[in-house]
Design a protein around this motif. Structure first.
Motif, short mmCIF file in Angstrom:
data_model
loop_
_atom_site.label_atom_id
_atom_site.label_comp_id
_atom_site.label_asym_id
_atom_site.label_seq_id
_atom_site.Cartn_x
_atom_site.Cartn_y
_atom_site.Cartn_z
N TRP A 143 0.97 -1.16 0.23
CA TRP A 143 0.15 0.10 0.01
C TRP A 143 0.79 1.28 0.03
O TRP A 143 1.64 1.58 0.78
N ASN A 144 0.52 2.10 -1.03
CA ASN A 144 1.29 3.53 -0.94
C ASN A 144 0.47 4.29 -0.09
O ASN A 144 -0.78 4.68 -0.32
N VAL A 145 0.65 4.59 1.19
CA VAL A 145 -0.18 5.53 1.91
C VAL A 145 0.07 6.85 1.97
O VAL A 145 -0.86 7.67 2.76
N HIS A 146 0.57 7.48 0.80
CA HIS A 146 0.46 8.98 0.59
C HIS A 146 0.87 9.73 1.97
O HIS A 146 0.11 10.77 1.98
N LEU B 15 -0.01 9.31 4.96
CA LEU B 15 -1.17 9.31 5.73
C LEU B 15 -2.25 10.23 5.20
O LEU B 15 -3.19 10.24 6.04
N ARG B 16 -1.89 11.08 4.31
CA ARG B 16 -2.98 11.95 3.89
C ARG B 16 -4.08 11.38 2.90
O ARG B 16 -3.76 10.71 1.75
N GLY B 17 -5.37 11.49 3.02
CA GLY B 17 -6.36 11.00 2.42
C GLY B 17 -6.80 11.70 1.27
O GLY B 17 -6.34 12.97 1.15
N ARG C 12 -4.77 13.93 7.24
CA ARG C 12 -3.83 13.24 7.67
C ARG C 12 -4.23 12.19 8.73
O ARG C 12 -4.36 12.88 9.97
N ILE D 216 -5.64 4.60 8.38
CA ILE D 216 -4.67 3.56 7.63
C ILE D 216 -4.62 2.31 8.46
O ILE D 216 -4.77 1.15 8.18
N SER E 243 -5.94 6.99 1.45
CA SER E 243 -4.89 7.45 0.59
C SER E 243 -5.57 7.47 -0.65
O SER E 243 -6.43 7.39 -1.18
N ASP E 244 -4.36 8.00 -1.87
CA ASP E 244 -4.57 8.11 -3.17
C ASP E 244 -4.43 6.76 -4.09
O ASP E 244 -4.93 6.59 -5.00
#
Length: 257
Positions: free
Chosen positions: A3-6, A8-10, A15, A20, A222-223
């Motif tokens: 998972w790319n969690v960006h 933690l910013r959705g 954030r 997550i 996340s994106d």
């Protein structure tokens, strides 16, 4: 899981590490490879964001920084429900481009060690070609120290199966989503169109299934969407690897039986 969690910013701009952690907790994976692990940290809190997520999920963590973003460490992470025996970081950076890397954790699962890699490749196709060539080199995925089953996960930033990166990786490894017949897209999370996130394994594993998590929380968190793969280890891989004599000047190997 990968998972790319960006950071933690959705997709709602918020954030939220708890969000997550909730997605990871609902799936209960054995091992998680994370990309874009970073963001602001409390001065007297955990050392890195992977440690934050580990505390929220009850897992162990490893972190491989590739750069600093707004004064805070940023890179790849691994979470594991099993002991992490060793870690190693690899620099995949290409001059003139954003720093990139790969993190390896040797995880002890039911008496067997597994080499687990979490990688994040670049945005330009020439950059990715250089990075995957480095991944496939003797220094990383063909390292003579790799004596156990291998899992490679990450955000490979390749838009198509026909791109060089997935084609080159499939020459040596199994693309789990392709093997399971479920090549669902992972990006962007609100309306996924492309499969940027992938999981590869070596011949020690049989791919049982692959699924992209698309519930409402994951789409906001996340994106990217997380991909989860169910693997079965071949019986032969559960035996300790045989000792191999090293034939080189100045080295003598004695194998005791």
């Amino acid at each position: 899981m990968s998972w790319n969690v960006h950071s933690l910013r959705g997709t709602d701009g918020r954030r939220d590490p708890e969000r997550i952690a909730r997605v990871i907790g609902d799936v209960q994976p054995d091992v998680v490879g994370l990309q874009e692990v970073g963001g602001e940290l409390s001065p007297d809190g955990p050392r890195d964001v992977a440690e934050v997520l580990a505390s929220l999920t009850g897992m162990q963590s490893a972190f491989g920084p590739t750069t600093s973003f707004r004064g805070h460490p940023y890179g790849n992470g691994i979470l594991s429900r099993h002991p992490i025996e060793a870690t190693r970081t690899y620099d995949l950076s290409v001059q003139g481009r954003e720093p990139r890397g790969c993190l390896r954790a040797d995880v002890e699962i039911a008496g067997l060690r597994v080499h687990f890699f979490s990688a994040h490749l670049g945005l330009h196709w020439r950059e990715r070609r250089r990075q995957v060539a480095q991944l496939l080199s003797a220094d990383i995925l063909r390292d003579t120290a790799l004596a156990y089953p291998l899992v490679l996960v990450g955000d490979f930033n390749s838009l198509s199966n026909r791109s060089a990166v997935p084609r080159w990786l499939r020459r040596q490894l199994v693309d789990c989503a392709h093997a399971s017949g479920n090549e669902a897209p992972t990006f962007p999370s609100r309306l996924p169109l492309v499969r940027l996130d992938r999981v590869f394994v070596d011949s020690a594993f049989r791919v049982v299934g692959s699924v992209v998590i698309r519930d409402a929380v994951a789409r906001r968190a996340s994106d990217h969407l997380p991909i989860v793969v169910d693997l079965e280890l071949a019986p032969a891989a559960r035996r300790p690897p045989e000792l191999r004599p090293i034939e080189t000047a100045g080295v003598v190997t004695t194998v005791r039986t």
